[in-house]
Structures are given as C-alpha cells and as structure tokens.
Design a protein around this motif. Structure first.
Motif, PDB file in Angstrom:
ATOM      1  N   ASP B 297       0.924  -0.953   0.350  1.00  0.00           N
ATOM      2  CA  ASP B 297       0.325  -0.066  -0.064  1.00  0.00           C
ATOM      3  C   ASP B 297       1.091   1.102   0.075  1.00  0.00           C
ATOM      4  N   ILE B 299       1.225   3.541   2.430  1.00  0.00           N
ATOM      5  CA  ILE B 299       2.322   4.231   3.379  1.00  0.00           C
ATOM      6  C   ILE B 299       3.945   3.456   3.019  1.00  0.00           C
ATOM      7  N   ARG B 713      10.781  12.122   5.872  1.00  0.00           N
ATOM      8  CA  ARG B 713      11.048  13.139   7.352  1.00  0.00           C
ATOM      9  C   ARG B 713      10.970  11.951   8.427  1.00  0.00           C
ATOM     10  N   VAL B 721       7.448   9.821   9.426  1.00  0.00           N
ATOM     11  CA  VAL B 721       6.352  11.560   9.582  1.00  0.00           C
ATOM     12  C   VAL B 721       5.727  12.035   8.351  1.00  0.00           C
ATOM     13  N   PHE B 725       0.637  10.078   1.410  1.00  0.00           N
ATOM     14  CA  PHE B 725       0.051  11.812   0.559  1.00  0.00           C
ATOM     15  C   PHE B 725      -0.364  12.796   0.981  1.00  0.00           C
ATOM     16  N   MET B 726      -1.044  12.792   2.623  1.00  0.00           N
ATOM     17  CA  MET B 726      -0.900  14.704   3.188  1.00  0.00           C
ATOM     18  C   MET B 726       0.073  15.104   3.489  1.00  0.00           C
ATOM     19  N   ASP B 727       0.762  14.446   3.765  1.00  0.00           N
ATOM     20  CA  ASP B 727       2.680  15.094   4.445  1.00  0.00           C
ATOM     21  C   ASP B 727       3.099  14.711   3.478  1.00  0.00           C
ATOM     22  N   MET B 730       2.461  16.178  -2.335  1.00  0.00           N
ATOM     23  CA  MET B 730       1.956  15.447  -4.167  1.00  0.00           C
ATOM     24  C   MET B 730       1.352  16.307  -4.484  1.00  0.00           C
ATOM     25  N   PRO B 731       2.348  16.870  -5.445  1.00  0.00           N
ATOM     26  CA  PRO B 731       1.519  18.409  -6.090  1.00  0.00           C
ATOM     27  C   PRO B 731       0.276  18.257  -7.298  1.00  0.00           C
ATOM     28  N   THR B 732      -1.045  18.053  -6.914  1.00  0.00           N
ATOM     29  CA  THR B 732      -2.194  18.146  -8.065  1.00  0.00           C
ATOM     30  C   THR B 732      -1.943  19.646  -9.107  1.00  0.00           C
TER      31      THR B 732
END
Lengths: 287, 806
Positions: B297, B299, B713, B721, B725-727, B730-732
């Motif tokens: 997955d 993560i 990081r 941490v 893809f929240m942190d 990954m640009p849209t």
C-alpha cells in the motif's frame, strides 16, 4: 490499509438509526461521508464493529429557509451547499468556505453534518458555524435538543454528543444585509487541512466596524472564537495598528500543534495573518 | 505520373517516423481503463500475502508468536526469517554488493521493516492475521542523524558485519561505514585552492525523498511443482535482471523462470531493485503450491521501499577574482539507511556522482563519498535520474550560484564564462568522463533571450528596492540552472549489474504482408516505448509505425536487456533498435537488387523502399520486399526477414539544458508563487517532440515537488512522519506551475540516430532551478544557502532568521 471486520446497517428512519446506535453502544459509529472515519478504519485506528450508514434517511438531507434562519440537514453534502442558491444568497461565506474544502470528489461525498460533528480540529465548518452563531440539533434516545455550535466542541474529537445521539441538522441565522465576510485559509495543497484559517463576519457603519465575529480553524484542539480580537476592531476603520493589535489578540488564544505544516510558532504567526487578511477582505465587501 | 501517386511528403508523413508528434498508441488502452497491471492479474486459487512490519526503528526481536494468527479464518501460513532460513533466503544480496534481511533476523533496523509474511485466502484475512501476530521487541538506541553515524559511541547497527573491515567497495572505517569512494587528483586540487583568489565552501544537503510511483510495487508468483517452473508477474523496470537474480539466489534454472512485467504505472527508479515482497511471495507460492499476490500500500511504499537522495555535500569551489573556476572539491556524506540497496551499476557505489563538475571547465577536481548506515529504510535509487546525477547537478548548480554571489557576478554570466566550449568536445572532465557533444553557450543565450533575462534582473532590482523601502512584502528570485546529464548506462568497459554488461537489445521480425513485431529488452513504465520505438523503425526501414508492434517485458519472448532507468532506453535500446532495423534494411537491399535485377550498389534508399539510381521509376517498396522475403529470395539466401541486435554503447550520452525559474515569495507567510518556468532541453535527435514535451512536464513537476516540499522525514526516534500523501508533497494540477519548453539539437556523435535521452533531464535540471530561485530571492537579505525543501514554513523561517520581522 485494510479495515477490520464490521457489520453494516442502513436504516431508513432517524428513529431506527438512533435505536441502532443506542442499542449497539460504543461498538457502533454513524457513517456520513466517511472521509474521516473510513481512512481511520483502513489504518485500523478505528475499529467499530457496526457502521450505521445515514445515507438512507431522506429526512437528514436538504437546505430550507425557516423564517430568518437557514436549516441544513446533516447529510447535505458540500457539493449541495455549493449548488444552493439559498446558501449563495443568505450565507455567502458558507459557499466560500465549502469551496476551500478538499477537492470536488471529496465535496460530492463529504457532508456538513460529518464535518461539524466529528470534532476534528482540522475541519473548516466548525469555526465557521461558531462565527455565524449556528446551533446544532441533536437527536437521541432521550429526544431532541438544540445546542449552540460554540458549546459543542470540548477537545480534539470530543464533543457534546451523548451516546446514541445524532447531529441531525444545523440552523444558521441568515447574515445581516450588507455584511462583509471572508474565510482565509492557508494550506499546503488541495486536499490539505488548514495550516491556519480565519473566518470573519462583520458589518460596517459610517466607515467603522459595527459588529464583528472572528472564528479560527486548526489553531487549537477545538475551533475558537477570537472574541478579544473582534472587540478590538469594533468601532475602528481597521487601520494598520488596529489590525496588528487584533492579530496579536487572536494569536494569544491559539495553541496549534507543531506538525508537518510547520512549527506552532509559524502556525500562530500565519494564523494572525489570516485574521488580518480576512478582516480586510470582509470590510471591503461590506456595504 | 497519375494524380493518385503520393508525393514524397505524403509518403514520408504516412510513416509517422522520427520527428513526428505521433499520438501515443498505448494511451488507447490506458485512457479507457483497459491496461493490464500486476494487480489485474488474477489466477485461480490465488492467495494474498502481506507483512507484519516493525513499529521500531531499531530493536531486538525477542520472539514472534504466530499461534493466534494461524487461527484466523483464511490464514494459511506465517513466514518468518526462521522459515526462510530453511531455504537459505532469510537474507538477500543487494545490487550494491551488500546483503539485506528479507525478514527481520534477530533485530529490526528501520521502522516498517518486514518482520513476518502472512499468507491468506484474501487480503482481508491476511490483514486480520497480521494483527494477531505477536512480536516481542526490545528497543535499542536509534541512529537517525547521518552526521552522528561515525561517532565513536554511535550504536552498532549491522551486527552481521562485525569484524568486517572491508566491504564491497573497499575498506570500512567504522562499524556504521559502508564505503569510501574517491575520484580525482587530490594534490592538484589542494594546490588550486591554495592559489585561488576566491573560494567558497558550503554544506549543501539534498534531502531524502521518494520516487512514489502511483502504482506501488507488487508481484504475483506462481510456482508449478510438476514442471518446476516459477512465473512472476511484477512491477519490474528490469525484468531480465530480476530473472537472473532469482536464478542465482533461488537456485531455480534460469530457463524455468518466467518473468513478466505487464503495464507499469510509473517507476522512477522505485522498481529497479528486488524487495522482500518478491522473495516472500515466491517462497509462499513454493510452500503452498498456489499463486501468491503481494501488493504494497501507499504507506508501505513510502516508508519501506527504496527512497532516493539523502546526500549531504560539502562543496568547495576555487576561482580567480575574474570568475574563472580553478578547482572543485566535494565531500559527500551518503545516508544509505539500514542496508546499502542502491541500484547503481556494480562498480559505482555513488553512481555517476563524479559528473559533479557539471557543464564547466574545471581544470582539476577531487571527490570523496562516505556511505554510512542509519536506522532508516534502505534504497538510494535514482529517482528519475541517472545514478546520483541529480544530486551532482544540484551540488554544482547551487555551488556556482554561491560563487557568483561571493564574486558579485551575475550567475548566468559566471556560467557563460566557465562553460566547456563547443570546440572542446569530446571533452575529458577532471573526474574522468568523456562528454560526447554540447553547445552550452547557444542554449544558455537562447534561454536568456527567450525570457528577457536582463529585464527580469531589472525588475528584481526594483522589487528589492521597494522591499527595503517597506512598500512590499514580496521578494523575487531568479533560479538559473544549467545541467549536464550523463545517461545511457552503459559501455561494458565500465558498466555492469552483477557482472552483466549494460547493453540492450532488439529483435525485429517482419511478416510477409509488410507488418512486423519488434521485441525490446527495455521496459516502459509510461515512457511511451510502444510509440517511439516504432517511429525509429519506421524511419529506418520505411514501414509505417502503425504497422510495427512493440513488445517488452516478457523474458521468454523479449531479448535480454538491462531494462529502463537512468534515461538509458533511447541511448542504448534505441540504438539497438536502429541497428536491428539496419540489418533488416541490408537484407532487404539484397532482395530488392535480386528482384529488380540490378547490383545492390545500384540501389538507393528512398523513404519507404529502394530505387535504382538514375531510374527513379524502377522501385521496390519495403512492403513488397517483405513479401518477397518469404517467396523469392536470392539463391543461397535464407528466407524470412528478421534481425537481432545487442548494442554495447561506446560511450554515455550527455544531454543538457538551460532552465530558469521566476518566483515570488511572500515573506510573511512563506508562500511562493512560480511566475514562470522555462526549460530548454537538448537531448540530441528528437524522436517524438510530443512525448519529449510530456516527459519534460512530468519531470519538472517532480522537480517542483522535491524542491518545494517533498521529503521523507524522520523524527528523533526514527518514526517516519511523512508516510502518506497528506504530508508527503504530491502536487496536484492546481499547485503545479505552467511549463514553457524549448529546445536546441546537438546530436550525439556516437549514437546511431544521434539521440541522447530526455526523461530524467527535467528532474535533474529542475531541482536546482527551483532551489536557486528561492536562494536568489533571499540572497539580498544576506543569506548564502538555504537547505531544501523550500516549503512555506521553511521560507518563513528563512525570512525570520534573516531579520525580516525585526
């Protein structure tokens, strides 16, 4: 990223939903848009044994005018809000804020009820509802009650909801004619929660601020009303010194977490800037 | 001539050969959801495997108890290191000459390391089983900071290497040391620094990030006990190498291993190496006798499967006061994580980092790289770049800007002054490379004229003055980057993987009706090979590209190739394709001569067939020759029309480019706005300009992400941490700037069609352009170097550190 086992229920009346939730107790969770709950389940950070899907209950959907108030069903999606003429006319700041939530795909599914009821400090609607003086209708085994949004939030993911209770609708007073408004949100990218955000609703009289409410998103474990900051600007023409004082007063009540969006010091600093910018933009819109 | 006879232009256009903006043929299936990816492979009785992973970054594994997991309905097996030891697979060799645990053997060395593999009838049961495996850990001190790795009291990470003072790349200086690699003339370089009018020294970090292809790594392994054959469908950038690796470590004869790489959803270097998931799925299939699927997955992909970069480069440049560079000295601290699992050619522990002299004529240089172990995920793959070239380009391009600042010179002017001159090619660099061709001055000047560089500098000066007067809170930066890539690994004299020379291959088979198939040793992951490879053949042999089918990725049918990464496909496989096509053409010429009853030498090539010199109406089309190849070849000639070519490139190719980024930064929030990004690429001969443009857009978007926020990081305890893809930035499409592309053409003199490769150039050149823009914006406030990534809060921090809020 695979959830644990659970049973799925889809009641078609509110009474059935309340009954299910009160009977099943802590092992059950209501499911609205699912944008918070389902990812938590996929990470097995949430492992409810029962999901009570509220999508089958028609009574929870829709936007209607009730005298001077706008009543929004909890299962109304962000997309529905954006498509509503009533919202655009009576609560334009709600339209502006809904547009800043995630992306169109999320907004098709995400509901206003889920957004305000989950108690997630990152959600945009709670601080806005407090700013607008909204109240929430909570219905449970003991009947229905109305609670001001400002009394609802107790901590991150902790709210005034009692076991078995469902937040069924939100009632918002229509904003005053000629009011100014702005929701300023700093985020890293589309789909992200706010690094800092501020909602402002104000009225102007004779070039001076007559009334003002300021809400803050994701700058504390609960949404905040920046009451002192609002007091500071009332009666002024929002000159630079006043804006600075208001930002400082707002920053004084913020206590954001340090996270990948930045250290707490940065988030407070930009929180103050969001307040300043929202005030300025709201004032320019007021008539 | 009758009106129906096509004109030369029409005949040429019909081929859709090289230089044509041919639409991508693979997109017909991709845009309709009809691709066939690994996760689309569903076999009868197929099982699913998934990992128990370590929550600790460094811990001893005291015990693993699978009892409860095996009671979960659907769970069939729990594989641990102890299981794997029975088949001698608890550890596996890495491409970098190290060894890596397949499953935790006595200890774990990074968070999310694979500890046990649960096999079940479906994915849900597998995950239910994972939650029931009880692992007892004893936490150990964690090493995160690479600068502390070689402290005397640093924790010992690799107990398996105890007493080993020599590694795959020479002596080890410390228990956490992997290798030291030095290149260049130290004495001469030291002397240059002693004599220099001006020197700069800066520690320039290129942070840890991740290739993060949208499709994660995955495989399906199916072992046929009766035949003793193993079939593996997998997300492999180099399927043939995977087959050889499996043969070597699993001791299955290589002809009984079938590796199939179907459609792949992006690779960017992430899918070159071998991962524990492949080994465990194969072992699980052998144990259960059923096909086993493993799909990681997001993560897992971000936290455990090959990272990229993590190079900390202390950079020194010596120069005259007029701005002529006289020496370069670089020391790199290379953080490899828990195992050295870099996917470099075997003899190159730091890849081609010795391209670090860049586009400049350095008379002397010296480079030393120290590889070290830390409690982080292994990897160090080439994220859309040729091995460590992105790090090198960032190092020198940042260094040149810092030097320009110290000299008070314009960074573009400094570069023009120090470029290798066109007449110096082939150019021998101080660190050992032979650059094939280039015209740097022309490219740089074209860039400067296209964007009105002088005008932008003028605007910047005005903005700076206004900022100092307190009239604006916005600062403006110009990020100049001029990169030289080194791609197309590589010549057998210096490039191999596990002893296999880095050639590539093509087999073309023309059918009687004039259509054909070409099988190639490369493997597209989105690059569009099915489109471009056919275009090369179309131009070479005069058959429309629509009539050539391209096939890659099946090791039973495709000729052996080293795969697709490091922008090597066009330089190496592309050359093999052209050479195979030329063999077809040579035989075709003999057939045509026989049929036209002339001597071979009397024929000349004309777009889509041969004609008799001086008799233009006497022709034979390639289509007709194909037919003839199957019924009337000259006496003594074998029938048929096919050819194979294995191409060992004589040299690397050296694409280059001139990029510029124009950026505004709001100092109060750190929010940046990319106003303009112009990218001029010279990749030699251009096969499909549309695909080149698409590649440049994709690479620039990745470069933008990396420079402006994308990082892996760790906190002090070794927890990742940025595991989603929240942190992990990954640009849209919303965040992605508008790209302007341009080109010059300087063909490679040694490549059959003069092409150099382009896929990775924009990542290599883009990152320094963005970072230089940020650094240039802040430079007038007194800063010399600000480390990447340049996300909002770090920009604000930089402004704060420079006293902007005082």
């Amino acid at each position: 990223m695979i959830p644990g086992p659970f049973s799925y229920h889809r009641p078609v009346t509110l009474a059935d939903a309340v009954k299910l939730l009160s009977t099943l107790g802590d092992d059950a969770r209501p499911l609205a848009g699912g944008h918070s709950l389902v990812p938590m389940m996929k990470l097995r950070l949430a492992t409810p044994e029962h999901l009570v899907d509220l999508h089958g209950i028609d009574a929870l959907k829709g936007i209607r005018r009730d005298g001077t108030r706008i009543v929004i069903g909890a299962m109304t999606t962000q997309h529905d809000l954006l498509a509503s003429d009533e919202i655009a006319r009576s609560l334009p700041i709600l339209h502006e804020t809904a547009l800043l939530i995630a992306d169109p795909q999320v907004r098709y599914r995400g509901t206003i009820g889920g957004n305000v009821a989950n108690g997630d400090p990152g959600n945009d609607m709670p601080a806005l509802m407090m700013t607008l003086g909204a109240s929430y209708r909570l219905e449970g085994p003991g009947g229905a009650r109305d609670l001001p949004a400002s009394d609802f939030y107790q901590g991150a993911y902790f709210t005034a909801l009692e076991p078995g209770e469902i937040l069924t609708s939100i009632s918002v007073p229509a904003a005053a004619a000629g009011h100014g408004y702005a929701y300023e949100k700093l985020k890293r990218k589309i789909g992200d929660y706010a690094t800092a955000a501020a909602a402002v609703v104000l009225t102007m009289a004779g070039g001076k601020v007559a009334t003002c409410t300021i809400g803050l998103t994701n700058l504390n474990e609960t949404p905040l009303l920046a009451t002192d900051a609002a007091k500071i600007v009332i009666g002024t023409s929002l000159d630079e010194a006043t804006l600075k004082k208001a930002a400082a007063a707002a920053e004084a009540i913020m206590s954001p977490a340090s996270d990948a969006r930045g250290p707490a010091e940065y988030r407070k600093h930009v929180g103050g800037i969001m307040v300043t910018r929202a005030l300025t933009r709201a004032a320019a819109r007021a008539s | 001539m009758n009106d129906m006879t096509p004109t030369r232009e029409q005949r040429e256009a019909k081929l859709e050969g090289m230089g044509c903006k041919r639409k991508r043929v693979e997109d017909i299936r991709f845009t309709q959801g009809k691709g066939n990816y690994v996760d689309d492979v569903k076999l009868p009785g197929m099982l699913h495997g998934d990992f128990v992973r370590s929550p600790h970054a460094h811990a001893r594994v005291k015990s693993i108890n699978s009892e409860e997991a095996l009671k979960v309905p659907g769970v069939l097996a729990v594989i641990t290191a102890e299981t794997l030891k029975t088949v001698n697979l608890a550890w596996m060799p890495t491409l970098a000459g190290d060894v890596q645990m397949v499953l935790a053997d006595g200890k774990v060395l990074f968070q999310n390391q694979e500890v046990a593999f649960v096999v079940a009838t479906d994915r849900y049961a597998a995950d239910d089983g994972i939650n029931k495996v009880v692992v007892e850990y004893e936490a150990l001190p964690v090493l995160v900071d690479p600068f502390k790795a070689m402290d005397a009291d640093a924790p010992v990470l690799r107990e398996d290497l105890a007493g080993k003072t020599t590694g795959a790349h020479g002596p080890r200086k410390h228990h956490n040391h992997v290798f030291e690699w030095t290149v260049g003339d130290k004495d001469l370089t030291d002397a240059a620094f002693k004599k220099a009018d001006v020197t700069i020294k800066e520690m320039i970090s290129y942070h840890r990030t991740h290739p993060s292809p949208l499709e994660t790594c995955q495989c399906v392994c199916s072992f046929d006990k009766i035949k003793g054959e193993l079939t593996i469908w997998g997300t492999f950038q180099a399927p043939h190498v995977i087959r050889t690796v499996v043969a070597l470590i699993a001791k299955i004869p290589e002809h009984k291993i079938h590796v199939i790489a179907p459609d792949i959803g992006g690779g960017f270097g992430n899918k070159v190496g071998a991962y524990p998931g492949y080994i465990c799925a194969a072992v699980a299939s052998i144990v259960t006798g059923k096909p086993v699927k493993w799909v990681e997955d997001r993560i897992e992909n971000l936290t455990a499967t090959s990272f990229a970069r993590d190079y900390h480069m202390t950079t020194e440049i010596a120069a005259t006061k007029e701005g002529k560079v006289t020496g370069l000295r670089v020391h790199v601290l290379a953080d490899h994580g828990a195992f050295d699992a870099c996917a470099d050619p075997s003899k190159w522990p730091a890849g081609f980092f010795n391209i670090v002299t860049g586009s400049y004529d350095f008379p002397t240089a010296h480079l030393a790289v120290d590889g070290i172990y830390t409690n982080k995920a292994p990897g160090g793959v080439a994220y859309r770049c040729s091995f460590r070239v992105t790090e090198a380009a960032y190092c020198i391009e940042r260094g040149m800007d810092i030097l320009a600042q110290k000299l008070g010179m314009d960074p573009a002017e400094l570069r023009l002054k120090n470029f290798i001159k066109p007449e110096q090619f082939p150019y021998h660099s101080a660190l050992g490379w032979e650059y094939d061709s280039g015209d740097y001055h022309t490219a740089m000047r074209k860039m400067m004229e296209s964007v009105d560089y002088a005008g932008l500098r003028k605007e910047q000066a005005e903005k700076r003055a206004a900022f100092k007067r307190g009239e604006t809170r916005e600062i403006m930066g110009l990020g100049v980057s001029f990169f030289t890539e080194i791609v197309g690994a590589g010549p057998s004299k210096n490039c191999d993987i596990l002893g296999i020379a880095m050639f590539d291959s093509c087999e073309i088979r023309m059918h009687p009706t004039g259509a054909g198939i070409a099988r190639v040793g490369s493997k597209s992951q989105g690059q569009g090979h099915e489109t471009t490879w056919a275009q090369i053949i179309a131009t070479e042999i005069g058959i429309p590209s629509d009539d050539i089918m391209i096939e890659e990725g099946n090791t039973d049918t495709a000729p052996y190739g080293l795969g697709t990464y490091g922008s090597r496909s066009t330089p190496v496989a592309g050359a093999a394709i052209a050479m195979a096509a030329r063999k077809i053409k040579a035989k075709a010429q003999m057939i045509a001569a026989y049929k036209l009853e002339v001597h071979e030498g009397d024929l000349e090539w004309d777009i889509d067939g041969f004609r008799v010199k001086g008799l233009p109406e006497k022709t034979m089309s390639m289509k007709d020759i194909c037919w003839a190849a199957y019924n009337s070849v000259p006496p003594g000639m074998e029938p048929g029309l096919e050819a194979v070519s294995y191409y060992d490139p004589p040299n690397m190719t050296y694409p280059f480019g001139a990029y510029i980024c124009v950026m505004n930064i709001d100092v109060d929030t750190g929010v940046y706005k990319v106003r303009r990004f112009y990218a001029l690429d010279d990749c030699g001969t251009r096969i499909n300009p549309m695909i080149i443009e698409g590649q440049v857009h994709g690479g620039l978007t990745e470069a933008f992400a990396i420079a402006m926020g994308q990082e892996i990081r760790y906190d002090d305890e070794g927890n990742v941490v940025t595991g989603s893809f929240m942190d992990f930035f990954m640009p849209t499409a919303v965040e992605t700037p508008h790209w302007e592309t341009d080109f010059t053409v300087t063909p490679s003199p040694h490549h059959p069609i003069g092409a150099k490769g382009v896929g990775e150039s924009p990542n290599v050149g883009g990152v320094p352009a963005f970072s230089n823009a940020v650094n240039d914006a802040f430079s007038f406030l007194g800063s010399t170097h600000i480390q990447m990534p340049h996300d909002y809060w770090r920009n604000w921090k930089a402004a704060k550190n420079l006293g902007v809020f005082a």
